[in-house]
Design an enzyme around this catalytic site. Structure first.
Site, PDB file in Angstrom:
ATOM      1  N   ARG A 253       0.869  -1.052  -0.064  1.00 28.15           N
ATOM      2  CA  ARG A 253       0.039   0.167   0.020  1.00 28.15           C
ATOM      3  C   ARG A 253       0.971   1.271  -0.051  1.00 28.15           C
ATOM      4  O   ARG A 253       1.491   1.554   0.830  1.00 28.15           O
ATOM      5  CB  ARG A 253      -0.928   0.076   1.376  1.00 28.15           C
ATOM      6  CG  ARG A 253      -1.941   0.978   1.142  1.00 28.15           C
ATOM      7  CD  ARG A 253      -2.667   1.036   2.623  1.00 28.15           C
ATOM      8  NE  ARG A 253      -1.988   1.740   3.624  1.00 28.15           N
ATOM      9  CZ  ARG A 253      -1.704   1.696   4.875  1.00 28.15           C
ATOM     10  NH1 ARG A 253      -2.604   0.936   5.524  1.00 28.15           N
ATOM     11  NH2 ARG A 253      -1.032   2.633   5.320  1.00 28.15           N
ATOM     12  N   HIS A 257      -3.942   4.394   4.182  1.00 30.04           N
ATOM     13  CA  HIS A 257      -4.992   3.337   4.389  1.00 30.04           C
ATOM     14  C   HIS A 257      -6.022   4.336   3.619  1.00 30.04           C
ATOM     15  O   HIS A 257      -6.840   3.850   2.899  1.00 30.04           O
ATOM     16  CB  HIS A 257      -5.457   3.031   5.714  1.00 30.04           C
ATOM     17  CG  HIS A 257      -6.600   2.425   6.165  1.00 30.04           C
ATOM     18  ND1 HIS A 257      -7.111   1.135   5.347  1.00 30.04           N
ATOM     19  CD2 HIS A 257      -7.691   3.016   6.674  1.00 30.04           C
ATOM     20  CE1 HIS A 257      -8.386   1.133   5.619  1.00 30.04           C
ATOM     21  NE2 HIS A 257      -8.981   2.197   6.495  1.00 30.04           N
ATOM     22  N   TYR A 266       3.561   5.763  11.642  1.00 25.43           N
ATOM     23  CA  TYR A 266       3.675   4.192  11.906  1.00 25.43           C
ATOM     24  C   TYR A 266       4.634   3.548  10.880  1.00 25.43           C
ATOM     25  O   TYR A 266       5.132   2.499  11.207  1.00 25.43           O
ATOM     26  CB  TYR A 266       2.434   3.384  12.308  1.00 25.43           C
ATOM     27  CG  TYR A 266       1.616   3.458  10.999  1.00 25.43           C
ATOM     28  CD1 TYR A 266       1.637   2.968   9.928  1.00 25.43           C
ATOM     29  CD2 TYR A 266       0.385   4.231  11.058  1.00 25.43           C
ATOM     30  CE1 TYR A 266       0.549   2.989   8.900  1.00 25.43           C
ATOM     31  CE2 TYR A 266      -0.488   4.452  10.184  1.00 25.43           C
ATOM     32  CZ  TYR A 266      -0.320   3.814   8.839  1.00 25.43           C
ATOM     33  OH  TYR A 266      -1.244   4.057   7.913  1.00 25.43           O
TER      34      TYR A 266
END
Lengths: 368, 323
Positions: A253, A257, A266
């Protein structure tokens, strides 16, 4: 094709590597390769446009697909028209390959239910928003195909996060027992929002879970559109023979998100750098160039065509009629119940006689 | 033909399966074993390719049923006991009941979920629940609860022919409690229509499912004291027949609602809210409700205290009749 499928490097099925080198004979026509490249260009540009539109407040929360084009395009191209697909919220690429109009997708993310009106001749479900709940549906539809002796299959999309859910276990377990003609296509993109794949399961691979359900497991390089295409074609054949397959497509990805997410909290940039080298479009470009299929001019043409289609969709989106309160009530049941009729009348009367208006607040950055 | 509720349901399934080739039956033990309550007895033998013993997984049963319905089959799923429905509620509330709305009718999932529910069968823990009100809170779903063999057959046939997802709750205490005359052929009873079991003028007692025989017994004793009691069997709790309930309360001015489920946010609360909306000024007395307590259903040695009985219904009725 069998030979191709057997070409596995370190347990991962791959045809085209990061440098665009081809490692097995794939027997795909030049036109097919061109088509693959086109859909990848189109879906990335559509995703980029949607992201911009979200930033401009023209659509709501959006989930970009960047980095997963090969997985989505390769898989969606590998099945037949009469086959069914069950997509998750990120499968914009798979939806458009399978003829869902882009305007529908934009409308949906703009909070308009009419975006979910899948054309009658297209066997796609609308995006599934809850994680993993589509898996038992896919098994059930495939099971129904088997009961009705139809020569078709179901392609079920899911992500690495979904493999933690009970729906995954129950859906795959039923499929194994009932020998449903279904392909579970897991795009392992490394992340479930902020939780990395290693924290999702202690399994060495996701594909190995297949063996516990009596089905086939296959790991494919999810950024290699040709490998994905061949793997899904192979799984389709096996599905028709009554053997479901769990395909783990290794991909990444490359963006957030969703537009409400900030990966900087993160994600280590190192990862992204590694995966940028494996970019599915870059890789296919290198390969097609070697095959003398790609030219800069041709890619420019594709980009222009994509932009034109995207602009058309945006224009169409601007032209849809206003929603009415009826749209909120009409399809709850096949026939409106007396109670809903009453509630609708109440709402309409209220809207016609407003005494106080709520202040509409600008919400920045979607939820939460 | 005299039949009990279990036989009437079996008969309805048999007749509909013969009529509609798209019907498939699935669930735990519904095939070879004929269901743990024998409600699907003989159907696997008759339709070996359309009756499926599934893995032991409620979410999977409902989830795969939804997938089958999307493809045009008519699945009739059995959940063995209501206490085990919870894992499937996600599938029911997020998908079965919503797919029509979220696709504006392009896709539907008109599944039937049959569930034996309720207590007083000396059942094992977790085998005695009745949380029908939870289901009534889900838009797009219908919830049907018969209390007699005649209604069980007619309502199940309507349920199977309905274009919407329907949960069909079977009061398992009554499966073999009594027999009555049930027509041999197919017939339908309307979903969403309550039944006036007894007409009366002084008091309305309303209930559903396994509470109905208790209500009937209580009414007999009340009527013996010179009162005239109207009994309503709600039969469908979603969508429920407000019109019949309202008309009855307008006539009698007094209402007792009886439910087996625990008290807080039970379906009785919704009935009373409906009376508040529509009939408050016709009331001669505050509405009473006789319900289970706000406790998990107890193990069977204490179930006689937990479930409403004729005595509690009579006492509540007396209070209401004082006004």
């Amino acid at each position: 094709m069998k030979d191709s499928v057997n070409f596995v490097k370190e347990g991962i099925f791959q045809i085209i590597d990061e440098r665009g080198e081809c490692h097995a004979d794939h027997n795909l026509s030049k036109n097919k390769l061109r088509e693959m490249f086109w859909w990848m260009i189109y879906s990335r540009r559509a995703s980029e446009k949607a992201l911009k539109m979200q930033r401009q407040g023209k659509i709501g929360t959006f989930l970009p697909l960047d980095g997963q084009e090969a997985s989505q395009v390769g898989s969606a191209m590998a099945i037949n028209k009469e086959d069914w697909i069950f997509p998750t919220y990120r499968e914009m690429g798979a939806q458009i390959v399978r003829s869902v109009p882009l305007v529908n997708i934009l409308l949906y993310y703009a909070g308009d239910i009419r975006g979910n009106l899948i054309p009658k001749n297209v066997n796609n479900l609308p995006f599934y928003i809850p994680v993993g709940t589509q898996i038992p549906h896919a098994t059930g539809t495939a099971w129904a195909m088997k009961i009705q002796k139809k020569r078709s299959v179901v392609l079920c999309y899911l992500g690495d996060g979904a493999t933690s859910k009970g729906d995954f276990h129950e859906g795959l377990n039923f499929a194994g027992v009932m020998k449903s003609p279904v392909i579970f296509f897991c795009q392992n993109n490394g992340w479930a929002i902020s939780v990395p794949r290693e924290k999702q399961t202690a399994s060495r691979t996701i594909a190995q879970k297949a063996f516990a359900y009596g089905m086939e497991g296959l790991i494919v390089d999810g950024n290699d559109v040709i490998a994905v295409y061949l793997a899904v074609q192979h799984a389709r054949k096996r599905a028709m023979e009554g053997v479901p397959t769990l395909i783990e497509a290794l991909t990444y990805r490359m963006k957030m998100h969703s537009t409400a997410d900030d990966p900087k909290r993160y994600e280590d940039n190192k990862n992204l750098k590694i995966w940028e080298k494996k970019d599915p479009i870059k890789r296919m470009r290198l390969y097609l160039k070697k095959e003398k299929i790609w030219t800069r001019g041709w890619e420019k043409t594709l980009e222009k065509k994509a932009d034109r289609l995207i602009e058309d969709a945006v224009k169409k989106m601007g032209k849809v009629s206003q929603l009415t309160p009826e749209d909120m009530f009409n399809s709850i049941y096949s026939k409106m119940t007396p109670k809903l009729t009453e509630e609708l009348e109440y709402l309409k009367e209220n809207l016609a006689n407003r005494e106080v208006e709520e202040e509409t607040q600008e919400i920045k950055g979607g939820f939460p | 033909m005299k039949m009990n509720i279990a036989e009437a349901i079996n008969d309805a399934l048999k007749l509909e399966m013969k009529k509609n080739k798209n019907i498939v039956l699935l669930g735990e033990d519904v095939g070879v074993n004929g269901g743990v309550f024998r409600v699907t007895d003989g159907l696997k033998k008759k339709y070996p390719d359309r009756v499926f013993d599934t893995p032991l997984a409620e979410l999977g049963i409902v989830g795969t049923s939804i997938g089958m319905a999307l493809y045009g089959l008519k699945p009739i799923a059995e959940i063995q006991f209501m206490g085990f429905l919870w894992p499937a509620l996600d599938q029911i509330s997020n998908h079965a009941s919503r797919i029509r709305n979220r696709t504006m009718g392009r896709y539907t999932s008109n599944i039937v979920i049959r569930i034996p529910y309720g207590g007083e069968i000396r059942g094992l823990e977790h085998h005695t629940e009745s949380f029908e009100s939870v289901l009534s809170h889900i838009p797009g779903l219908k919830v049907v609860i018969p209390s007699t063999p005649y209604d069980a057959k007619g309502l199940l046939i309507s349920t199977i022919r309905d274009e919407n997802p329907v949960v069909f709750l079977e009061p398992k205490k009554l499966y073999r409690a009594f027999k009555e005359e049930v027509p041999k052929n197919s017939y339908t009873e309307e979903i969403g229509k309550a039944k006036i079991v007894n007409e009366g003028d002084d008091l309305t007692i309303l209930g559903w499912g396994a509470m109905m025989p208790k209500i009937k017994k209580a009414a007999e004793l009340i009527n013996a004291k010179g009162f005239s009691t109207e009994i309503i069997d709600l039969r469908t709790i979603s969508p429920y027949d407000e019109k019949t309930v309202n008309a009855s309360v307008e006539k009698t001015g007094r209402l007792v609602v009886v439910q087996e489920a625990s008290r807080t946010c039970g379906f009785a609360s919704e009935i009373i809210a409906g009376i508040n909306d529509n009939e408050l000024l016709h009331l001669k007395a505050p509405v009473a409700r006789v319900t289970g307590f706000d406790i998990p259903f107890p193990l069977y040695k204490m179930e006689k205290w937990a479930v409403p009985d004729a005595d509690r219904i009579i006492k509540a009725s007396k209070e209401v009749l004082k006004w």
